[in-house]
Write an enzyme that holds these catalytic residues in place. Sequence first.
Site, PDB file in Angstrom:
ATOM      1  N   ALA A   1       0.798  -1.232   0.000  1.00  0.00           N
ATOM      2  CA  ALA A   1       0.000   0.000   0.000  1.00  0.00           C
ATOM      3  C   ALA A   1       0.830   1.281   0.000  1.00  0.00           C
ATOM      4  O   ALA A   1       0.270   2.365   0.146  1.00  0.00           O
ATOM      5  CB  ALA A   1      -1.003   0.037   1.158  1.00  0.00           C
ATOM      6  N   ALA A   2       2.143   1.176  -0.202  1.00  0.00           N
ATOM      7  CA  ALA A   2       2.932   2.410  -0.297  1.00  0.00           C
ATOM      8  C   ALA A   2       2.495   3.221  -1.519  1.00  0.00           C
ATOM      9  O   ALA A   2       2.318   4.439  -1.447  1.00  0.00           O
ATOM     10  CB  ALA A   2       4.419   2.080  -0.381  1.00  0.00           C
ATOM     11  N   GLY A   3       2.297   2.522  -2.643  1.00  0.00           N
ATOM     12  CA  GLY A   3       1.827   3.215  -3.844  1.00  0.00           C
ATOM     13  C   GLY A   3       0.431   3.794  -3.641  1.00  0.00           C
ATOM     14  O   GLY A   3       0.138   4.902  -4.089  1.00  0.00           O
ATOM     15  N   ASP A   4      -0.422   3.060  -2.956  1.00  0.00           N
ATOM     16  CA  ASP A   4      -1.780   3.563  -2.694  1.00  0.00           C
ATOM     17  C   ASP A   4      -1.731   4.795  -1.800  1.00  0.00           C
ATOM     18  O   ASP A   4      -2.520   5.738  -1.980  1.00  0.00           O
ATOM     19  CB  ASP A   4      -2.627   2.485  -2.015  1.00  0.00           C
ATOM     20  CG  ASP A   4      -2.774   1.243  -2.878  1.00  0.00           C
ATOM     21  OD1 ASP A   4      -2.736   1.375  -4.120  1.00  0.00           O
ATOM     22  OD2 ASP A   4      -2.922   0.147  -2.312  1.00  0.00           O
TER      23      ASP A   4
END
Length: 320
Positions: free
Chosen positions: A263-266
């Site tokens: 979820a870093a990209g999210d």
Amino acid sequence: MVAKHPSASSAHPAADVLIVGSLNMDLVIRTPRLPRPGQTVAAPALETIPGGKGANQAVAAARLGGRVAMLGCVGDDAYGTALRDGLRREGVDTSMVSVHASEATGIACVTVADSGQNTIVIVAGANQLLTPAMIEAQRAAFERARVIVCQLESPPDAVECALKLGARLGKTVILNPAPAIGPLPTPWLAACDYLIPNETEAALLTAHAVDSPESALDAAADLHAQGARHVMVTLGAHGVAYVDATRRLLMPAPIAQAVDTTAAGDTFVGALAAALAEGAAPDAAIAFGQAAAAVSVTRLGAQPSIPFRSELGVLAAHAH
Ligand code: RIB
């Protein structure tokens, strides 16, 4: 199919950020190393953690200052209830998340290694029930929003409808093409104000090998030439490769000790959406997204890892 469809005229306050996309329950196991093909490894426990690219982006945008609504589908089951309740607790308007008896809530099997790297396999379940008709039925919510955000864990015809409706209404349209399987149709790119792939996705979208910041900039330039107005290839610890009409920049990432990159990209996308909805310039919005993503990788899980705005301190102030 028995579906409890949301009303198009719900009385919720207007949201600035409308997220169209997936909600998954993540089934997470942690192992010292990601298993190789054919290898069996042991893990101490299985955890269930709220996730889904769309829902993660909704939580990020809400925690980082946005007024957020989510449009998507869950099953009529305990995971669906937990995901909707969790979003509501974050202040996200879930009146456009429909509940369906014909499919189970989406699931993601996530394996996280000690290095922080992960592998993810998704079972779309109810996410695959999102239709263009459901999008069109929420036209009023699109009209009220400033920023529309889509990913690719929903059916392509629904994503296309949301992108085009957002563009027709003059909204800021963001596409996070994740997961990518190949090049995107040109009209999709033309509808995108912001296109945000990671390096793997950028390679699949362009047929460029993306294995360095310079090659990421080349892929971003290619996607820009195809019609997306701002292209950001996220490169994890190596930063963001950014291309717009006049610039080609590598924006370095803040230093972070990664324990879980899920979820870093999210988090980056949700933070960027919240910042753009407030009127931030692209560079400031990118810096804000990078600051938020850098915090998220230091924590375990998808939604639990996403920071609140108050945690970003001076970086948040600089970004706005
Ligand atoms: O981007 C991370 C997310 O991808 C996880 O939460 C999982 O649900 C998958 O959708």
